[in-house]
Design an enzyme around this catalytic site. Structure first.
Site, short mmCIF file in Angstrom:
data_model
loop_
_atom_site.label_atom_id
_atom_site.label_comp_id
_atom_site.label_asym_id
_atom_site.label_seq_id
_atom_site.Cartn_x
_atom_site.Cartn_y
_atom_site.Cartn_z
N SER A 123 50.19 13.30 -24.42
CA SER A 123 49.51 12.06 -24.05
C SER A 123 50.14 10.89 -24.80
O SER A 123 50.95 11.06 -25.70
CB SER A 123 48.01 12.16 -24.39
OG SER A 123 47.32 11.04 -23.87
N LYS A 173 44.47 19.17 -22.70
CA LYS A 173 45.04 18.00 -22.04
C LYS A 173 44.38 17.77 -20.68
O LYS A 173 44.16 16.62 -20.27
CB LYS A 173 46.55 18.17 -21.87
CG LYS A 173 47.25 17.02 -21.10
CD LYS A 173 47.01 15.67 -21.75
CE LYS A 173 47.98 14.60 -21.30
NZ LYS A 173 48.13 14.42 -19.87
N HIS A 176 41.16 16.14 -21.40
CA HIS A 176 41.50 14.77 -21.81
C HIS A 176 41.70 13.88 -20.59
O HIS A 176 41.17 12.76 -20.51
CB HIS A 176 42.77 14.81 -22.67
CG HIS A 176 43.49 13.51 -22.82
ND1 HIS A 176 44.27 12.97 -21.81
CD2 HIS A 176 43.57 12.64 -23.86
CE1 HIS A 176 44.79 11.82 -22.23
NE2 HIS A 176 44.37 11.60 -23.46
N ASN A 177 42.45 14.39 -19.61
CA ASN A 177 42.70 13.58 -18.42
C ASN A 177 41.45 13.40 -17.58
O ASN A 177 41.27 12.37 -16.92
CB ASN A 177 43.82 14.21 -17.59
CG ASN A 177 45.19 13.93 -18.17
OD1 ASN A 177 45.31 13.70 -19.37
ND2 ASN A 177 46.21 13.96 -17.36
N GLU A 180 39.71 10.67 -19.17
CA GLU A 180 40.45 9.44 -18.81
C GLU A 180 40.02 8.92 -17.45
O GLU A 180 39.82 7.72 -17.26
CB GLU A 180 41.95 9.75 -18.83
CG GLU A 180 42.85 8.63 -18.36
CD GLU A 180 44.27 9.13 -18.18
OE1 GLU A 180 44.79 9.05 -17.04
OE2 GLU A 180 44.86 9.61 -19.17
#
Length: 303
Positions: A123, A173, A176-177, A180
């Protein structure tokens, strides 16, 4: 350290430059050889085949090959093509946005041949890749420890973490996205409300003040202020909000685990909606995605 690097897209190229800034010797391969050749002037060694990549990346049993390529079929093909040229003790790193289940499978396939595997969620966008990334790392802990100095070199301070067994880096990840997606959607909706109330409001000033002392300050607000500074009406940006898959994977996984994730789910659906309608908030999200990731598929203005 010698690093063999496969994939010289926007993220890959910047990571290679980051590695060389820290005095790592990088051997580069790309399907389009011209992209590899371009890196020669920066100090990398371009090669034309994966066989050459393996041969030039150090002694068998200690080689490190970093992949930064499109998730799915492309990653599987490269790994399958690499295997004949690798030896027991070598390490393959997948730094792309692969699905965590694919990473579990790849780890098993490589470990059956004695080849180590780390999955790394990366990231920080293009700026992070170039100047200091945020890395989420999965795989065997001893393999992580062996390469930890490398990760420390190319990350921001405190910007890397060992997340657990194989697949964990890409799993973290993925989530995380998903987060986001929700954050971008909230920012897009907020500025759309302001725009509908009074289009003459100085949204650049609003983004700036929100980024100085407010609860929602941060890099996304910096990017929003910059976008409004360059294009106050966001006319260069499409209302269509692209997506690269991780948000859907997060929603799918939440459903599998029985975890309610309404914010992330609705943010994903809003991206689908943008292909059918023309919400102003879509322009905001497109501007943010261009700001941190250079996602030009949603930009309609100058290249």
């Amino acid at each position: 350290m010698k690093i063999g690097f496969v994939g010289l897209g926007k993220m890959g190229k910047n990571l290679v430059l980051n590695l060389m800034d820290h005095r790592h010797e990088v051997i580069v391969f790309n399907r389009t050889y011209e992209k590899a050749l371009e890196m020669k002037s920066h100090g990398a060694l371009p090669v034309k085949t994966l066989k050459e990549l393996a041969e030039n990346t150090g002694k068998p049993g200690s080689r490190v090959i970093w992949l930064m390529i499109t998730a799915g079929t492309a990653t599987q093909e490269i790994i399958n093509e690499l295997i004949p040229f690798l030896s027991k003790g070598d390490t393959v790193i997948d730094g792309g946005n692969s699905h965590y289940k694919d990473s579990v499978s790849n780890a098993q396939k490589l470990e059956a041949k004695g080849i180590e595997f780390l999955d790394i969620g990366t990231s920080g966008g293009l700026t992070g890749a170039r100047n200091g990334a945020c890395l989420m790392i999965g795989g065997k802990k001893e393999t992580f420890r062996k390469l930890e100095p490398l990760f420390k070199d190319i990350s921001v301070p405190e910007g890397y973490a060992y997340c657990g067994k194989s697949g964990s880096g890409h799993f973290v990840k993925m989530v995380h996205n998903g987060i986001e997606y929700g954050m971008l959607a909230a920012i897009g909706e907020g500025f759309e409300i302001i725009h509908e109330y009074d289009p003459a409001m100085d949204q650049k000033a609003i983004a700036r003040v929100w980024n100085h002392g407010s609860v929602i300050r941060g890099w996304l607000m910096e990017l929003m202020e910059e976008a409004f500074r360059k294009d106050p009406s966001l006319k260069e940006f499409s209302h269509v909000m692209g997506h690269s898959g991780e948000g859907k994977w997060t929603v799918d996984t939440a459903l599998e685990l029985g975890v309610p994730a309404p914010v992330i789910t609705l943010s994903l659906l809003s991206r689908f909606r943008s292909f059918q309608q023309a919400p102003y908030g879509g322009k905001v999200v497109s501007a943010l995605r261009y700001g941190f990731g250079g996602h030009t598929n949603t930009k309609t203005g100058p290249k």
